[in-house]
Design a protein around this motif. Structure first.
Motif, mmCIF file in Angstrom:
data_model
loop_
_atom_site.group_PDB
_atom_site.id
_atom_site.type_symbol
_atom_site.label_atom_id
_atom_site.label_comp_id
_atom_site.label_asym_id
_atom_site.label_seq_id
_atom_site.Cartn_x
_atom_site.Cartn_y
_atom_site.Cartn_z
ATOM 1 N N ASN A 3 -5.903 23.001 67.515
ATOM 2 C CA ASN A 3 -6.778 21.858 67.259
ATOM 3 C C ASN A 3 -7.618 22.077 66.009
ATOM 4 O O ASN A 3 -7.951 21.136 65.315
ATOM 5 C CB ASN A 3 -7.653 21.605 68.486
ATOM 6 C CG ASN A 3 -8.284 20.227 68.441
ATOM 7 O OD1 ASN A 3 -7.736 19.316 67.842
ATOM 8 N ND2 ASN A 3 -9.428 20.092 69.056
ATOM 9 N N ASN A 7 -7.309 18.029 63.363
ATOM 10 C CA ASN A 7 -8.122 17.348 64.371
ATOM 11 C C ASN A 7 -7.714 15.895 64.582
ATOM 12 O O ASN A 7 -8.490 15.102 65.083
ATOM 13 C CB ASN A 7 -9.613 17.459 64.019
ATOM 14 C CG ASN A 7 -9.943 16.756 62.712
ATOM 15 O OD1 ASN A 7 -9.062 16.242 62.037
ATOM 16 N ND2 ASN A 7 -11.217 16.755 62.366
ATOM 17 N N LEU A 8 -6.491 15.509 64.209
ATOM 18 C CA LEU A 8 -6.034 14.152 64.451
ATOM 19 C C LEU A 8 -5.782 13.913 65.933
ATOM 20 O O LEU A 8 -5.859 12.793 66.411
ATOM 21 C CB LEU A 8 -4.756 13.861 63.655
ATOM 22 C CG LEU A 8 -4.917 13.855 62.138
ATOM 23 C CD1 LEU A 8 -3.574 13.643 61.458
ATOM 24 C CD2 LEU A 8 -5.899 12.776 61.705
ATOM 25 N N ILE A 9 -5.429 14.975 66.648
ATOM 26 C CA ILE A 9 -5.238 14.881 68.095
ATOM 27 C C ILE A 9 -6.300 15.741 68.762
ATOM 28 O O ILE A 9 -6.387 16.933 68.516
ATOM 29 C CB ILE A 9 -3.832 15.364 68.507
ATOM 30 C CG1 ILE A 9 -2.760 14.490 67.860
ATOM 31 C CG2 ILE A 9 -3.683 15.359 70.028
ATOM 32 C CD1 ILE A 9 -1.341 14.932 68.135
ATOM 33 N N THR A 10 -7.091 15.078 69.585
ATOM 34 C CA THR A 10 -8.135 15.797 70.308
ATOM 35 C C THR A 10 -7.983 15.532 71.804
ATOM 36 O O THR A 10 -7.270 14.614 72.222
ATOM 37 C CB THR A 10 -9.533 15.329 69.865
ATOM 38 O OG1 THR A 10 -9.680 13.944 70.229
ATOM 39 C CG2 THR A 10 -9.737 15.502 68.372
ATOM 40 N N ARG A 11 -8.675 16.320 72.603
ATOM 41 C CA ARG A 11 -8.648 16.127 74.049
ATOM 42 C C ARG A 11 -9.171 14.740 74.396
ATOM 43 O O ARG A 11 -8.619 14.053 75.249
ATOM 44 C CB ARG A 11 -9.488 17.194 74.752
ATOM 45 C CG ARG A 11 -9.426 17.066 76.265
ATOM 46 C CD ARG A 11 -10.486 17.910 76.980
ATOM 47 N NE ARG A 11 -10.344 17.803 78.416
ATOM 48 C CZ ARG A 11 -10.652 16.728 79.141
ATOM 49 N NH1 ARG A 11 -11.107 15.639 78.559
ATOM 50 N NH2 ARG A 11 -10.498 16.721 80.455
ATOM 51 N N ASP A 12 -10.236 14.302 73.720
ATOM 52 C CA ASP A 12 -10.805 12.979 73.990
ATOM 53 C C ASP A 12 -9.792 11.865 73.682
ATOM 54 O O ASP A 12 -9.695 10.885 74.423
ATOM 55 C CB ASP A 12 -12.078 12.757 73.172
ATOM 56 C CG ASP A 12 -13.252 13.591 73.678
ATOM 57 O OD1 ASP A 12 -13.196 14.065 74.841
ATOM 58 O OD2 ASP A 12 -14.212 13.766 72.914
ATOM 59 N N LYS A 13 -9.054 12.010 72.589
ATOM 60 C CA LYS A 13 -8.050 10.991 72.248
ATOM 61 C C LYS A 13 -6.924 10.970 73.281
ATOM 62 O O LYS A 13 -6.423 9.909 73.633
ATOM 63 C CB LYS A 13 -7.492 11.233 70.853
ATOM 64 C CG LYS A 13 -8.456 10.861 69.737
ATOM 65 C CD LYS A 13 -7.823 11.068 68.381
ATOM 66 C CE LYS A 13 -8.780 10.683 67.267
ATOM 67 N NZ LYS A 13 -8.183 10.882 65.940
ATOM 68 N N LEU A 14 -6.535 12.145 73.763
ATOM 69 C CA LEU A 14 -5.490 12.202 74.785
ATOM 70 C C LEU A 14 -5.968 11.554 76.079
ATOM 71 O O LEU A 14 -5.233 10.777 76.698
ATOM 72 C CB LEU A 14 -5.061 13.649 75.037
ATOM 73 C CG LEU A 14 -4.343 14.333 73.870
ATOM 74 C CD1 LEU A 14 -4.138 15.809 74.170
ATOM 75 C CD2 LEU A 14 -3.019 13.658 73.562
ATOM 76 N N GLN A 16 -8.309 9.269 76.322
ATOM 77 C CA GLN A 16 -8.414 7.838 76.036
ATOM 78 C C GLN A 16 -7.041 7.179 76.091
ATOM 79 O O GLN A 16 -6.894 6.078 76.636
ATOM 80 C CB GLN A 16 -9.040 7.631 74.652
ATOM 81 C CG GLN A 16 -9.197 6.177 74.269
ATOM 82 C CD GLN A 16 -9.728 5.992 72.852
ATOM 83 O OE1 GLN A 16 -9.640 6.891 72.010
ATOM 84 N NE2 GLN A 16 -10.274 4.824 72.580
ATOM 85 N N PHE A 17 -6.028 7.847 75.556
ATOM 86 C CA PHE A 17 -4.669 7.320 75.571
ATOM 87 C C PHE A 17 -4.202 7.090 77.001
ATOM 88 O O PHE A 17 -3.658 6.029 77.335
ATOM 89 C CB PHE A 17 -3.719 8.298 74.853
ATOM 90 C CG PHE A 17 -2.308 7.799 74.737
ATOM 91 C CD1 PHE A 17 -1.896 7.112 73.610
ATOM 92 C CD2 PHE A 17 -1.386 8.034 75.745
ATOM 93 C CE1 PHE A 17 -0.596 6.652 73.487
ATOM 94 C CE2 PHE A 17 -0.078 7.581 75.630
ATOM 95 C CZ PHE A 17 0.311 6.890 74.508
#
Length: 132
Positions: A3, A7-14, A16-17
């Motif tokens: 990460n 930082n384009l993929i973060t735990r928060d984005k996952l 949220q997805f």
């Protein structure tokens, strides 16, 4: 890739997805139910496979009917041959038979060089995994 490297993929984005995907599925189910109700209304009041529209207050719902016609391949080919209109018949490769011939080594991949086109599509799957 960690990460910290990207930082384009973060735990928060996952997270949220996954949440948005869950909501999307719920919304699609609700929309499908509403469409079913609307189609039942039009079936009852204007007839099956008949376009129609209805205005209630400041909302208008319309039903369009799309018709798709396909020729029955076997019957059509037979009829065109009977009418001596073979120019209207397209020959196309039988993929199942080609793959069988390849498996039986009656045909080599070199024999088909330039005959195969490959396309790619991308898909993203996200799921929540148990953390240890």
């Amino acid at each position: 890739m960690t990460n910290s490297e990207n930082n384009l993929i973060t735990r928060d984005k996952l997270a949220q997805f996954i949440e948005l995907n869950r909501k999307k599925k719920e919304i699609e189910i609700q929309l499908d139910d509403l469409k079913k109700d609307f189609n039942q209304h039009f079936d009852q009041f204007v007839g099956k496979f008949v376009k129609g529209d209805l205005t209630i207050s400041d909302y208008k719902v319309q039903r369009q009917i799309r018709t798709t016609e396909k020729f029955d391949q076997e019957v059509t080919v037979h009829r065109l041959e009977e009418l001596n209109l073979t120019d209207l018949i397209q020959k196309k490769p039988d993929e199942g038979k080609i793959k069988a011939a390849l498996n039986l080594r009656l045909l080599s991949e070199a024999d088909l060089e330039g005959c195969i086109s490959t396309s790619y599509s991308q898909a993203i799957y996200v799921k929540q995994v148990d953390s240890k």
